[in-house]
Scaffold this motif. Sequence first.
Motif: not given
Length: 683
Positions: A564-582
Amino acid sequence: MANQWQRQASALGGNGYFTDQASLRMRRLSSRMSSQNHHEDQTDGSEAALELRSTVFSMAIKKAIRLAQQKQTPAQLNGGSWKQKRAIYVRKLRSSGREFLYFFSLWGKSLQKIGGNFGGGVQSYFLFLKFLVILNFVSFLLIGGFVLIPSIVFNSLREPPKLESRTGSGNCTKYEPNPQGLVVFYEYFLHLLSGTGFIEYSYMFYGYYDNTVVEDSSFSYNIPVAYLSTAVFYFAFCLICIIIRMGKATRVAVTTGGSDVSNYSLIVFTGWDFGCLGGKATKLKQRNIYYRLQVDLEEERLKKHAASLTMCKKVTLYSLRVLSFFVALGLVVAACYSIFKATEFSQDNSDKEGILGLIYEYLPSIVITAGNFLVPLLCDQLALLEKYSPSSTVIVALLRAVILRLASLCILLFTLWNQITCKGNQDDEKCNECHYNHEDYPCWETRVGQEMYKLTLFDLLVNIALLVLVEFPRRMVVDNTSCKLSQWVGRQEFVVPSNVLGLVYGQTVVWTGALFCPLLPLLNTAKFVILFYCKKITLFYNCRPALRTFRSTSSSFFFLAVLLFGWIIALVVMIYSVAVIHPSQACGPFRSFDNMWQIVPNSTYYLPDVTKEFIFFIGSQAFSVPLSALSCVVMCYVIALASIHGRSVVMLKAQLKLAGRDKQFLVKQIVAIKQHQSEENQD
């Protein structure tokens, strides 16, 4: 009724069958019971069965009485007999269905054999691996059904109803992944390993999917919306599966947890599986119970040893543990710094070609694998000085390994983000025009997917290479030579913590790269299937039973918590890629948007007014505030209910202890009375 059971039991021989002298008496008793049973319904029969269970006769006597009743009771014509036959038929049908499903279950016999020969701790690793195989395969079906198959169908349409292609303009749209001219044959192999060339512009990676919207009067399908929605549902589906499995593991841990006496009673009185058929299955179950008892005895021995330590020895032990903590932390920091420098060097030399270019591309994977191998090995040597209990040793080893593995992955991603976004400086020359480093990363999503692809593939190749080049030769040397060095090394042990962390690391890599490499769950499914058979072969042919055992019930929950901790790390990466980076303007479904999430509000404007109002209402405060309040109320209720159940469990355990002490006291009194009577008879 109790007198009837006693009379029947007195008519039985020592072997549990009726004697010849009591046959006439049993026939008279059976005739009276038959006349009574003829007028009794199903409820009376169940009460008689319960009363028979409550008697103190042996199982052989109870079985003989039950057979006699079944043979001598006449067939009933009322509805009770039909209900009883229906219940028996339904029970047999359910049993046959379970046997049929068990026949088609994944690795059922192999898992039973592993648990019998190496204990529940090793078996928990393979059960965890089976769970990940099913999770990845179902995830691939989700991605394939909503993204892959529609993309293939729409690309194959010669005359689609209506195609709208949103593309960018300028230098930011330059992207040519396909190799030009003739390609040497061995370069196809290099492209397959590195994810470049012909495989880069394929359904494997993000850059191949377009921003097509297919619309006509009766059908509409938006590839960008489907791509992002599938990624979100994929993460939600994995979270639900993990939570469900954690709930089951928690119930087992709570049931089996507690004092050593309760664990021992649970194993002795409820640990046997009466469904074991044949001598082989029986021996496997016996070995499984043996390993579980061995774990409890080892835990108890270490607890007694820790309680007998003096104050000086305790201070020395705690000082060693603190020193080991700082040494392990230093090793983790050194490994992360090495990964940071290796990733920078690899990205700066990514334009190299041939074998040297392949080595540069795999340099971060090589450094990560080397660090994941060496640092836990050194930490295991430190654990010998810390002298934790077996379960605590597993937890400490897991914590250190998970920090190392997931931190190494985070360092790799952090280095990539710094180079893609020019360290967050939009005024940089490379990021000024396209809002990201288009010069080095014309399709940065595909580059991130390639890194995750290489990590997954390299992990599989390393496991196969270790099996062929290290584990089999080690077993052959140990078995066929008698030198002191080979005997001192011995056969390897199957270390569960490091193997489980390998699975968690691999699954975290897949979650991280699933947005940029949609077929990565399918690749990971094949990888885990191959890994299952590789680990099974090395377990039975190259490993010996572990000297340090541990309790599988508590460790299974910890494995899922780390996952579950690994899933949270992957979720943070996805949110950053979807909402921040162009997003990349030269490839992918979101090439014309400022960020990937912008497709969601833009798509709502094409929906009907009622649907649009409903979606806006869900995102408004009028819906979120009552939902938060209701969630708090439900959470408080669940916490209070769990507290009440916990207190009830504590009270029941206290009552069981008191009942056990009362029985021990009565047994002592009976023994004392018998001794006193024997002394009086002697006098």
